[in-house]
Structure formats: C-alpha cells, structure tokens
Design a protein around this motif. Structure first.
Motif, PDB file in Angstrom:
ATOM      1  N   TYR A  23      22.682 -14.124  -4.895  1.00  0.00           N
ATOM      2  CA  TYR A  23      24.094 -14.900  -5.245  1.00  0.00           C
ATOM      3  C   TYR A  23      25.307 -13.684  -5.686  1.00  0.00           C
ATOM      4  N   GLY A  24      25.588 -12.792  -5.096  1.00  0.00           N
ATOM      5  CA  GLY A  24      25.704 -10.967  -5.102  1.00  0.00           C
ATOM      6  C   GLY A  24      26.079 -11.210  -6.455  1.00  0.00           C
ATOM      7  N   TRP A  25      25.213 -11.388  -7.094  1.00  0.00           N
ATOM      8  CA  TRP A  25      24.943 -10.206  -8.646  1.00  0.00           C
ATOM      9  C   TRP A  25      23.686 -10.556  -8.648  1.00  0.00           C
ATOM     10  N   ALA A  26      23.719  -9.112  -9.199  1.00  0.00           N
ATOM     11  CA  ALA A  26      22.216  -8.111  -9.554  1.00  0.00           C
ATOM     12  C   ALA A  26      22.045  -9.072 -11.585  1.00  0.00           C
ATOM     13  N   LEU A  27      20.918 -10.011 -11.008  1.00  0.00           N
ATOM     14  CA  LEU A  27      20.680 -10.878 -12.684  1.00  0.00           C
ATOM     15  C   LEU A  27      19.649  -9.684 -13.442  1.00  0.00           C
ATOM     16  N   GLU A  49      31.045  -4.845 -12.565  1.00  0.00           N
ATOM     17  CA  GLU A  49      31.783  -5.677 -13.143  1.00  0.00           C
ATOM     18  C   GLU A  49      30.706  -6.579 -13.621  1.00  0.00           C
ATOM     19  N   LEU A  50      30.368  -6.332 -14.981  1.00  0.00           N
ATOM     20  CA  LEU A  50      28.903  -7.833 -15.839  1.00  0.00           C
ATOM     21  C   LEU A  50      29.673  -8.995 -15.823  1.00  0.00           C
ATOM     22  N   GLU A  54      30.721 -18.162 -18.394  1.00  0.00           N
ATOM     23  CA  GLU A  54      30.836 -18.589 -17.186  1.00  0.00           C
ATOM     24  C   GLU A  54      30.459 -18.561 -15.996  1.00  0.00           C
ATOM     25  N   ILE A  55      30.804 -16.943 -15.431  1.00  0.00           N
ATOM     26  CA  ILE A  55      29.265 -16.892 -15.043  1.00  0.00           C
ATOM     27  C   ILE A  55      28.318 -17.000 -15.303  1.00  0.00           C
ATOM     28  N   ARG A  56      27.675 -16.493 -15.754  1.00  0.00           N
ATOM     29  CA  ARG A  56      25.954 -16.358 -16.552  1.00  0.00           C
ATOM     30  C   ARG A  56      25.934 -17.973 -16.517  1.00  0.00           C
ATOM     31  N   ALA A  57      26.733 -18.792 -17.113  1.00  0.00           N
ATOM     32  CA  ALA A  57      26.028 -20.432 -16.743  1.00  0.00           C
ATOM     33  C   ALA A  57      26.151 -20.822 -15.806  1.00  0.00           C
ATOM     34  N   GLU A  58      26.687 -20.090 -14.832  1.00  0.00           N
ATOM     35  CA  GLU A  58      27.336 -21.055 -12.971  1.00  0.00           C
ATOM     36  C   GLU A  58      25.614 -19.885 -12.431  1.00  0.00           C
ATOM     37  N   LEU A  59      25.348 -18.984 -12.893  1.00  0.00           N
ATOM     38  CA  LEU A  59      23.816 -18.885 -11.845  1.00  0.00           C
ATOM     39  C   LEU A  59      22.690 -18.705 -12.781  1.00  0.00           C
ATOM     40  N   ALA A  70      24.048 -10.072 -15.959  1.00  0.00           N
ATOM     41  CA  ALA A  70      24.219  -9.985 -14.709  1.00  0.00           C
ATOM     42  C   ALA A  70      25.030  -8.810 -14.526  1.00  0.00           C
ATOM     43  N   ALA A  71      25.476  -8.387 -12.659  1.00  0.00           N
ATOM     44  CA  ALA A  71      26.214  -7.617 -12.741  1.00  0.00           C
ATOM     45  C   ALA A  71      26.181  -7.386 -11.443  1.00  0.00           C
ATOM     46  N   ARG A  72      27.908  -6.679 -10.644  1.00  0.00           N
ATOM     47  CA  ARG A  72      27.660  -6.511  -9.036  1.00  0.00           C
ATOM     48  C   ARG A  72      29.018  -4.889  -9.736  1.00  0.00           C
ATOM     49  N   LEU A  73      29.245  -5.030  -8.457  1.00  0.00           N
ATOM     50  CA  LEU A  73      29.629  -3.595  -8.007  1.00  0.00           C
ATOM     51  C   LEU A  73      31.262  -4.331  -8.350  1.00  0.00           C
ATOM     52  N   SER A  74      32.411  -3.975  -8.915  1.00  0.00           N
ATOM     53  CA  SER A  74      33.304  -3.642  -9.163  1.00  0.00           C
ATOM     54  C   SER A  74      34.076  -3.149  -7.680  1.00  0.00           C
ATOM     55  N   PRO A  75      35.651  -4.075  -6.619  1.00  0.00           N
ATOM     56  CA  PRO A  75      36.293  -3.823  -6.249  1.00  0.00           C
ATOM     57  C   PRO A  75      36.202  -2.039  -5.714  1.00  0.00           C
ATOM     58  N   GLN A  76      36.237  -0.766  -6.831  1.00  0.00           N
ATOM     59  CA  GLN A  76      36.012   0.288  -7.173  1.00  0.00           C
ATOM     60  C   GLN A  76      35.232   0.338  -6.722  1.00  0.00           C
ATOM     61  N   GLY A  77      34.189  -0.154  -7.368  1.00  0.00           N
ATOM     62  CA  GLY A  77      33.155   0.500  -7.030  1.00  0.00           C
ATOM     63  C   GLY A  77      32.059   0.579  -5.402  1.00  0.00           C
ATOM     64  N   HIS A  78      33.068  -0.520  -5.241  1.00  0.00           N
ATOM     65  CA  HIS A  78      32.696  -1.473  -3.704  1.00  0.00           C
ATOM     66  C   HIS A  78      33.401   0.446  -3.101  1.00  0.00           C
TER      67      HIS A  78
END
Length: 208
Positions: A23-27, A49-50, A54-59, A70-78
């Motif tokens: 999903y591009g997100w770590a759950l 990014e946490l 809205e995103i949690r509802a989609e997931l 859920a979390a993913r790297l921000s553009p800066q973290g990437h």
C-alpha cells in the motif's frame, strides 16, 4: 548506538515495511510498539508521515479490518535514505596504491573546486580522466587532518591539475600553485610540444 544511527535504522525499517505492505504504508500490525514510538519521534522531525483519519479509512477498506495506525517515509525521509545510499563509504580505503597510483590529499576548498570540474564532466571538451568522477564521489574525509583523500592514477592526477588550471583562469591561482608545489604537476603549455597539457619536472641529467 548513537542517535544519528538509530534514526537511520528506524527509517530503514520503515522503508522495508512500507515496501512489503503493498500500500506504500507500513501498518500497525507490521510495526512493533517500540518502533511505532520511534517513528512518532521521526514524524516530529519531518522524516515520517503518519496516516490521517481519511487515509486510515481507505486502508481499512482495503484490509477489510480497522487500521488504527500507519506510517510512511516523508519526502524528506525518503531523500535522506536516497542520499545515504549514494554517499561514499566513510571508512578509509586501506588498499595500498598500485604502481601507477598515488594518494592525493586536498583541503576542503580545493576539493570544492575539483567537484565543480567533476560535475561539469559531460559538457566539457576536456573531460575528466576515466574513473576520476567516481574517485571524487567516494573520496574519504580525514577529519583530524581536515583533508579529502583519494588514490588516483597518473591520468586522474593530470585531470586534477587541469581542474585547477581552469580555476586559475577563472580567478584563483592558489589551488594550481599549491598542487604544483605539493605534487609536482601543473597544466600549461609544454615548451617541448607547444601544446597545453599536464607538465611534470623532468629529471636532471647528471654528467659523468
């Protein structure tokens, strides 16, 4: 483990988990509580990014169950990890130079001038010698001595002289003069050929 390395380890762990998720997100189900806490800290630093409601509802809809975190790297973290992957190994190269190589040490300002030349390589008519750009990229910084250290071939050393020649004609002769004194190589018109090129002092002939 120092704070910097801990932060990088946290980002690496997140990247692995968000890639695996699909999903591009770590759950939350794939992220241990201790790592979640570290990711909350990284989020406060702008590196993560946490997921919002809205995103949690989609997931949750994709998963068929509630996703509470859920979390993913921000553009800066990437970009931090991308930059790290492309950066030279901070460990010095302990391999002795071969017969046609020499260890070259440059001050930070001199290395800056060389990097300009290396970065311009594709558009220059006199391009850097083969392998020089990579040697510049992977140079080792000796912090106590405040010097950048590289092992270069004769052709690559000539390219360094040319870089400082360009620097001299652009306004600063300090780098070229220093390099000539230190390593005995300067770029100028060779009296023997009448053509510009890297020139080294010729050994004196001793009369019998």
């Amino acid at each position: 483990m120092n704070t910097r390395q801990s932060r990088l380890d946290v980002l690496h762990s997140l990247r692995e988990r968000e890639t695996r998720s699909g999903y591009g997100w770590a759950l939350s189900t794939d992220v241990p509580p201790g790592l979640q806490q570290s990711l909350q800290t990284a989020a406060a630093q702008g590196l993560v990014e946490l997921a919002d409601r809205e995103i949690r509802a989609e997931l949750s809809a994709h998963e068929g169950r509630p996703v509470l975190w859920a979390a993913r790297l921000s553009p800066q973290g990437h970009d931090v990890l991308t930059y790290l992957d492309a950066s030279p190994d901070p460990t010095p190269n302990c391999t002795p130079p071969s017969a046609d190589e020499q260890v070259i040490e440059l001050r930070p300002a001199q290395m800056d001038a060389l990097r300009v030349y290396a970065n311009l390589g594709p558009v220059l008519r006199v391009a850097p010698a083969d392998g020089l750009v990579e040697r510049v990229r992977t140079a080792y910084f000796d912090r106590p001595g405040n010097r950048w250290r590289m092992t270069l071939t004769t052709e690559q050393i000539d390219s360094v002289a040319y870089a400082f020649y360009l620097r001299a004609l652009s306004g600063s002769v300090a780098e070229a003069n220093w390099f000539a004194r230190k390593y005995g190589v300067t770029y100028r018109v060779d009296p023997a050929t009448g053509r510009p090129g890297a020139v080294r002092p010729r050994a004196r002939t001793v009369s019998p």
